[in-house]
Motif scaffolding. Structure first.
Motif, mmCIF file in Angstrom:
data_model
loop_
_atom_site.group_PDB
_atom_site.id
_atom_site.type_symbol
_atom_site.label_atom_id
_atom_site.label_comp_id
_atom_site.label_asym_id
_atom_site.label_seq_id
_atom_site.Cartn_x
_atom_site.Cartn_y
_atom_site.Cartn_z
ATOM 1 N N SER A 148 0.831 -1.203 0.000
ATOM 2 C CA SER A 148 0.000 0.000 0.000
ATOM 3 C C SER A 148 0.875 1.268 0.000
ATOM 4 O O SER A 148 0.591 2.230 -0.718
ATOM 5 N N GLU A 149 1.960 1.245 0.765
ATOM 6 C CA GLU A 149 2.872 2.408 0.748
ATOM 7 C C GLU A 149 3.509 2.586 -0.635
ATOM 8 O O GLU A 149 3.674 3.697 -1.124
ATOM 9 N N TRP A 150 3.841 1.453 -1.241
ATOM 10 C CA TRP A 150 4.470 1.473 -2.582
ATOM 11 C C TRP A 150 3.499 2.062 -3.611
ATOM 12 O O TRP A 150 3.840 2.950 -4.382
ATOM 13 N N LEU A 151 2.255 1.563 -3.579
ATOM 14 C CA LEU A 151 1.256 2.089 -4.527
ATOM 15 C C LEU A 151 0.952 3.563 -4.270
ATOM 16 O O LEU A 151 0.666 4.317 -5.204
ATOM 17 N N SER A 152 1.044 3.980 -3.014
ATOM 18 C CA SER A 152 0.845 5.409 -2.716
ATOM 19 C C SER A 152 1.937 6.255 -3.372
ATOM 20 O O SER A 152 1.677 7.389 -3.787
ATOM 21 N N CYS A 153 3.131 5.694 -3.455
ATOM 22 C CA CYS A 153 4.227 6.424 -4.113
ATOM 23 C C CYS A 153 3.992 6.491 -5.617
ATOM 24 O O CYS A 153 4.246 7.523 -6.243
ATOM 25 N N ALA A 154 3.467 5.400 -6.187
ATOM 26 C CA ALA A 154 3.101 5.445 -7.612
ATOM 27 C C ALA A 154 2.009 6.500 -7.816
ATOM 28 O O ALA A 154 2.015 7.245 -8.802
ATOM 29 N N GLU A 155 1.101 6.579 -6.848
ATOM 30 C CA GLU A 155 0.003 7.555 -6.930
ATOM 31 C C GLU A 155 0.542 8.988 -7.026
ATOM 32 O O GLU A 155 0.009 9.813 -7.767
ATOM 33 N N TYR A 156 1.602 9.292 -6.269
ATOM 34 C CA TYR A 156 2.225 10.629 -6.347
ATOM 35 C C TYR A 156 2.619 10.963 -7.785
ATOM 36 O O TYR A 156 2.425 12.078 -8.255
ATOM 37 N N ILE A 157 3.203 9.973 -8.468
ATOM 38 C CA ILE A 157 3.688 10.207 -9.845
ATOM 39 C C ILE A 157 2.499 10.374 -10.784
ATOM 40 O O ILE A 157 2.437 11.304 -11.589
ATOM 41 N N LEU A 158 1.525 9.469 -10.658
ATOM 42 C CA LEU A 158 0.345 9.512 -11.535
ATOM 43 C C LEU A 158 -0.430 10.814 -11.335
ATOM 44 O O LEU A 158 -0.898 11.435 -12.293
ATOM 45 N N LYS A 159 -0.532 11.242 -10.082
ATOM 46 C CA LYS A 159 -1.304 12.452 -9.755
ATOM 47 C C LYS A 159 -0.704 13.687 -10.420
ATOM 48 O O LYS A 159 -1.429 14.616 -10.772
ATOM 49 N N GLU A 160 0.613 13.685 -10.610
ATOM 50 C CA GLU A 160 1.260 14.833 -11.268
ATOM 51 C C GLU A 160 1.048 14.819 -12.782
ATOM 52 O O GLU A 160 1.448 15.752 -13.465
ATOM 53 N N GLY A 161 0.492 13.707 -13.307
ATOM 54 C CA GLY A 161 0.186 13.687 -14.743
ATOM 55 C C GLY A 161 1.006 12.713 -15.561
ATOM 56 O O GLY A 161 0.824 12.606 -16.765
ATOM 57 N N PRO A 189 1.739 -11.371 -7.962
ATOM 58 C CA PRO A 189 0.293 -11.581 -8.151
ATOM 59 C C PRO A 189 -0.544 -10.632 -7.300
ATOM 60 O O PRO A 189 -1.658 -10.257 -7.710
ATOM 61 N N ALA A 190 -0.029 -10.222 -6.139
ATOM 62 C CA ALA A 190 -0.804 -9.285 -5.300
ATOM 63 C C ALA A 190 -0.969 -7.947 -6.011
ATOM 64 O O ALA A 190 -2.071 -7.383 -6.062
ATOM 65 N N ILE A 191 0.128 -7.442 -6.597
ATOM 66 C CA ILE A 191 0.035 -6.160 -7.327
ATOM 67 C C ILE A 191 -0.904 -6.314 -8.527
ATOM 68 O O ILE A 191 -1.669 -5.401 -8.846
ATOM 69 N N LYS A 192 -0.870 -7.476 -9.150
ATOM 70 C CA LYS A 192 -1.776 -7.701 -10.298
ATOM 71 C C LYS A 192 -3.250 -7.634 -9.847
ATOM 72 O O LYS A 192 -4.113 -7.234 -10.616
ATOM 73 N N GLU A 193 -3.503 -8.073 -8.610
ATOM 74 C CA GLU A 193 -4.878 -7.982 -8.085
ATOM 75 C C GLU A 193 -5.260 -6.548 -7.757
ATOM 76 O O GLU A 193 -6.422 -6.165 -7.806
ATOM 77 N N LEU A 194 -4.244 -5.762 -7.368
ATOM 78 C CA LEU A 194 -4.529 -4.419 -6.844
ATOM 79 C C LEU A 194 -4.407 -3.310 -7.870
ATOM 80 O O LEU A 194 -5.036 -2.262 -7.735
ATOM 81 N N SER A 195 -3.525 -3.505 -8.861
ATOM 82 C CA SER A 195 -3.144 -2.377 -9.719
ATOM 83 C C SER A 195 -3.131 -2.748 -11.200
ATOM 84 O O SER A 195 -2.971 -3.923 -11.553
#
Ligand code: PEP
Ligand code: MN
Length: 270
Positions: A148-161, A189-195
């Motif tokens: 979840s922390e890792w995906l939140s970091c990806a979210e920072y990048i995606l949020k900037e565009g 496989p967990a990331i594949k389920e989540l993202s």
């Protein structure tokens, strides 16, 4: 994961990132190259060898995040110029780590993919900066980070565009010391389920041992990873960083064949 809107699966389509002929998230990505760019001869020889073996992207650090300030820190701009030359000579896209937000925009002139290392996964100013440029980002998992922390970091990048994020599982810290880290393959496989984001595996930093890299590479393929990133050096004994975990081009060539054979076999089962 309510506050992770952009990086989670939801109604989003699987992300496919185009780099020339290569479609990350669709084609199997095999990234190979040295830990650090050390010289033009070292990098070009390695690049030619790994391409011949089947690699479709080149790695090489120009800015190195070393534990000791006295260890080799990388060639900086000189290393990036060598990477660019290798890219032009081989046609392979190149990935290299960016350590400092001030280097993000000018580094885009030299590399096709920006790597955020494990130690910088939660460097939020760096994440915001790479979110604003037109280059895919290879985001490594922090050594103490949850999914979840890792995906939140990806979210920072995606949020900037910047929609083009590739996740990379590179092992986490546990009580075990025989291997450099503990490869958490269930993350794939967990990331594949989540993202919807592509996820690749780094068996090199995960294990830190040449003998463990081939079996863990094949296990990563079987886990459903979209690719691998592997360190290869023409002369591992004299490598300026990570010498215990560098494969020779010969070992890499043998491994690459098995990787593609296994990948093709699994594709045929689907
Ligand atoms: C690297 O890929 O060279 C590296 C330093 O990896 P990590 O950030 O995963 O330790
Ligand atoms: Mn390394």
């Amino acid at each position: 994961m309510n506050d992770i809107k952009l990086a989670t699966l939801g109604k989003n389509n699987k992300t496919i990132i185009q780099l020339g002929d290569l479609h990350v998230g669709q084609d199997f990505v095999l990234i190979a190259g040295p830990c650090s760019v050390e010289s033009e001869e070292q990098l070009i020889k390695t690049a030619v060898a790994v391409k011949r073996a089947g690699a479709n992207m080149l790695r090489g650090g120009a800015f190195k995040p070393r534990t000791s300030p006295y260890s080799f820190q990388g060639l900086g701009l000189k290393g990036l110029k060598i990477l660019k030359k290798a890219q032009e000579q081989t046609g392979m896209p190149v990935v290299s780590e960016v350590l400092d937000p001030r280097d993000v925009s000018w580094m885009c002139d030299y590399v096709d993919v920006l790597q955020i290392g494990a130690r910088n996964m939660q460097n939020f100013s760096l994440l915001k900066e790479v979110g604003q440029v037109n280059r895919p980002v290879l985001l490594k998992r922090g050594m103490y980070s949850t999914l979840s922390e890792w995906l939140s970091c990806a979210e920072y990048i995606l949020k900037e565009g910047n929609p083009n994020v590739i996740l990379c599982e590179r092992g986490i810290r546990t009580f075990e010391t025989y291997s450099r880290n503990t490869l958490d393959l269930s993350a794939v496989p967990a990331i594949k389920e989540l993202s919807h984001l592509p996820i690749i595996v780094d068996p090199t930093h995960a294990t830190g041992r040449v003998s463990l890299i081939p079996p863990m590479s094949l296990a990563a393929v079987a886990s459903g990873a979209d690719g691998l990133i592997v360190e290869v050096h023409i002369d591992p004994e004299n490598a300026l960083s990570d010498r215990d975990q560098a494969l020779t081009p010969e070992l890499f060539a043998g491994l690459a064949k098995k990787i593609f054979d296994l990948h093709d076999f699994l594709e045929r089962q689907n």
